[in-house]
Design an enzyme around this catalytic site. Structure first.
Site, PDB file in Angstrom:
ATOM      1  N   GLU A 278     -31.676   4.070  -5.635  1.00  0.00           N
ATOM      2  CA  GLU A 278     -31.840   2.702  -6.113  1.00  0.00           C
ATOM      3  C   GLU A 278     -33.233   2.120  -5.870  1.00  0.00           C
ATOM      4  O   GLU A 278     -33.735   1.356  -6.685  1.00  0.00           O
ATOM      5  CB  GLU A 278     -30.787   1.784  -5.458  1.00  0.00           C
ATOM      6  CG  GLU A 278     -29.351   2.081  -5.858  1.00  0.00           C
ATOM      7  CD  GLU A 278     -29.043   1.689  -7.287  1.00  0.00           C
ATOM      8  OE1 GLU A 278     -29.862   1.000  -7.919  1.00  0.00           O
ATOM      9  OE2 GLU A 278     -27.964   2.090  -7.794  1.00  0.00           O
TER      10      GLU A 278
ATOM     11  N   SER B 132      24.229  -5.894  13.437  1.00  0.00           N
ATOM     12  CA  SER B 132      24.461  -6.123  14.866  1.00  0.00           C
ATOM     13  C   SER B 132      23.267  -6.717  15.593  1.00  0.00           C
ATOM     14  O   SER B 132      23.405  -7.172  16.731  1.00  0.00           O
ATOM     15  CB  SER B 132      24.854  -4.801  15.534  1.00  0.00           C
ATOM     16  OG  SER B 132      26.117  -4.359  15.064  1.00  0.00           O
TER      17      SER B 132
END
Length: 686
Positions: A95, A366
């Site tokens: 870049e 439960s």
């Protein structure tokens, strides 16, 4: 003739002098104008970046863990030293090779681009440096106009003036778009490879560094050939700059990369379900508009513990099958403060954003029983020594107009049992006997005080968890037991500040509400510890737990639960299907291991602690068969805790055996006083 020549020479000389003066004046004016422009640019603040306008979510340590954006922008900020050097080198090579040598502009490349653009009479070609790209991504659109170019140049100069090269590069790598909603290298690393940016290899770095040029065209998910071609370009650039050798480039190019499939990819933000939950809290409960949340630059400080969140996500990932449709949820709350420390709302956020942690449509089975047993203990109607006969029973209710016949798992009935044994074995007959004795109204009232807000049906089956609740509610309710009967509202948001740092919201300092006596909560806690002991329904994970823990499992045809707590955390884990599909036996066993692994990993750096013993608790040896005080003649004896004054007064007998002698009673009382310490030493030695 000579005079004319002299006049001409004099005139020419004066002309050059004037031109020179004009040049000097122009030069000075240009320098002054340039200096003024530079001074202006330096003194003028940069505009607020789009990313800065997005509100941020922070964890309990102040670290940014997510952003809020209507556009679905996902990013995870990291420092430059948290990024693999190979990624940094690859980015610079492809870049901006002269990044550390220029002042924001590559004038040679810029001149070449200008000539091409003038020839074509458009803005077809550019020569952007990293700083220019950063300026464009932070402050501008991507339209190709002269006005945008001028602004880009100004912002580029300001960036170079105000920030070091190190800072600019760091901002660039956190801002640049890598496709598929991932902004920044950390988000990209986690999305594509499921790893952190610091863990990237050379091959992975070269692949990712090539994507920003065309996030769609070079996406390995969309165009693998284009992505590989671009990776080769990046590797060649790195060879040209001398950061890698030809051999390293060739080896990296030949390497097969471990891309994550869409269904297996990690989310690009930490705690996405928690982020969504906080968004709802902020907009629906605290009155902040969605627009302000998206673009107000708010900082939202939360209770989330990132280390615990990672432990939760790790436990879920290990305990669940990624290919199955089976779903899960985990919620963990600090019972001492009410702070939400971790939240996992599903197996994979990318494939299913529904937050199961908040879904009040699940039967707890439960795991609801402790709420009922706390009601029984706190009301004084029952103790841990209360005995019921576990046998096939038909219960009559609604003025004897209706009947209910519960069953135990596997049709196993245990005969005469006390509350501790009933909790450990999850006996349904004992549970229904309990709710018939104390009344459904009292149980519902206690559930409400503990944080259960959904509809609770006042029928005997309520004892077995047939009314739906959410994992969030269950974690909140069990936090009450852990905290000695105190209720603190669940809290996720501590403080909100605006872009200027002004406080917009501050969480109130809530005082705990005592909804059950500390003694009753402790007695229940001690009995719930037996769930993880021999014969308990959580015994299969007992070897994982290295600290005192209490809890209760729950299983229905469609849902599996493990809800439990330590002194520091109350955690609910649910497993099931979205459409209420029946679960298999193996699926019903997934919740407990997730709970155990999470609890141990979340508390890795916390020393094990026993549950603190409040005032008003006594310990005595009882005969578990009769529930009476044990004597030397009793075939069995069990140390049990009681709310002071509720302990048995009668002794068990064996053909008229008399009570123990006074010295024996004194020895028992001595053991009562120190039983909790003895139990702790025995636990520690084991």
């Amino acid at each position: 003739m000579g005079d004319e020549l002299k006049r001409q020479r004099k005139h020419s000389s004066r002309k050059w002098i004037l031109l020179f003066k004009a040049f000097c004046i122009s030069l000075v004016l240009g320098v002054l104008a340039g200096a003024a422009l530079l001074t202006y640019l330096y003194a003028t603040s940069l505009p607020m970046a789009e990313s800065d306008r997005n509100s941020r979510l922070l964890d309990s340590s102040g670290a940014v863990i997510a952003t809020f954006s209507s556009g679905g922008k996902d990013s995870i900020p990291v420092q430059l030293n948290e990024i693999a050097p190979s990624l940094v080198d690859a980015t610079l090579a492809v870049e901006d090779r002269k990044f550390y040598d220029h002042y924001g502009f590559d004038f040679k490349g810029l001149g070449r681009a200008v000539l091409v653009n003038l020839k074509r009479m458009d803005m077809a070609q550019g020569a952007s440096t990293l700083t220019q790209q950063l300026a464009r991504n932070l402050y501008l659109s991507h339209e190709k106009t002269w006005n945008r170019k001028l602004k880009e140049a100004m912002y580029t100069a300001q960036l170079e003036m105000k920030y070091s090269k190190h800072d600019i590069l760091n901002m660039y790598l956190n801002e640049i778009y890598y496709g598929h909603g991932a902004y920044g290298i950390e988000a990209a690393s986690q999305m594509y490879f499921g790893i952190r940016a610091s863990e990237l290899t050379l091959a992975e770095s070269a692949m990712l560094a090539g994507i920003p040029k065309g996030p769609t065209y070079y996406s390995p998910y969309n165009q693998m050939k284009n992505a590989k071609d671009r990776q080769k370009v990046v590797l060649e650039a790195m060879v040209d700059t001398g950061t890698i050798t030809r051999q390293e480039a060739d080896a990296a190019y030949q390497q097969t990369l471990p891309f994550k499939a869409p269904s297996e990819r990690r989310t690009v933000e930490e705690a996405p379900y928690f982020r969504d939950y906080v968004k709802n809290v902020v907009t629906q409960q605290l009155g902040i508009s969605p627009q302000l949340l998206d673009h107000g630059g708010l900082n939202i400080y939360t209770t989330l513990d990132s280390q615990m969140q990672q432990a939760a996500e790790s436990a879920v990932a290990k305990g669940m099958d990624a290919k199955s449709e089976l779903e899960t949820a985990l919620v963990s709350i600090d019972p001492r403060t009410g702070y939400v420390k971790a939240m996992v709302g599903g197996k994979n956020y990318l494939s299913n954003q529904y937050n199961h942690a908040l879904a009040s449509t699940r039967q707890p089975g439960s795991s609801f029983k402790p709420i009922m047993y706390l009601t029984a203990l706190d009301s004084g109607q029952m103790t841990g020594a209360t005995v019921f006969n576990s046998q096939p029973t038909i219960f009559h209710y609604d003025h004897d107009r209706l009947t209910y016949q519960p069953k135990n798992f596997g049709d196993k009935f245990l005969g005469e049992i006390n509350m501790r044994r009933a909790i450990a074995a999850s006996d349904n007959i004992y549970a229904v006997n309990t709710i018939m004795k104390i009344g459904t109204e009292k149980v519902i009232a206690m559930a409400r005080k503990m944080g259960i807000s959904g509809s609770l049906n006042p029928v005997p089956s309520l004892a077995l968890g047939t009314s739906p609740v959410s994992p969030f509610e269950m974690a909140s309710a069990f936090a009450v037991i852990s905290s000695g009967g105190q209720k603190l509202p669940a809290t996720a948001v501590l403080r909100i500040t605006d872009a200027a740092g002004r406080v917009v919201y501050e969480a109130p300092q809530n005082r705990p509400e005592q909804v059950a006596s500390p003694a009753a909560a402790y007695v229940l806690t001690r009995m719930m510890e037996s769930v993880f002991e021999s014969g308990g329904t959580g015994n299969r994970v007992a070897n994982v737990m290295k600290r005192p823990v209490a809890g209760k499992s729950g299983t229905t045809d469609t849902d599996a639960w493990m809800v439990g707590f330590t002194p520091e955390l109350s955690t609910a884990v649910w497993v099931g299907y979205d459409k209420g599909k029946a679960i298999q036996t193996a699926d019903g066993h997934r919740a407990a291991p997730i709970f155990a692994q999470y609890t141990e990993q979340a508390l890795t750096n916390v020393p094990p602690k026993i549950f603190p013993v409040p005032d008003g608790v006594v310990s005595v040896y009882i005969d578990p068969q009769s529930g009476k005080l044990a004597t030397a003649a009793c075939p069995q004896k069990q140390l049990e805790v009681f709310v002071a004054g509720s302990e048995p007064k009668e002794y068990c007998s064996d053909e008229g055996t008399s009570p123990p002698q006074p010295q024996d009673k004194q020895a028992d009382l001595k053991k009562e006083k120190h039983s909790w310490w003895s139990d702790f030493k025995r636990w520690w030695m084991n």
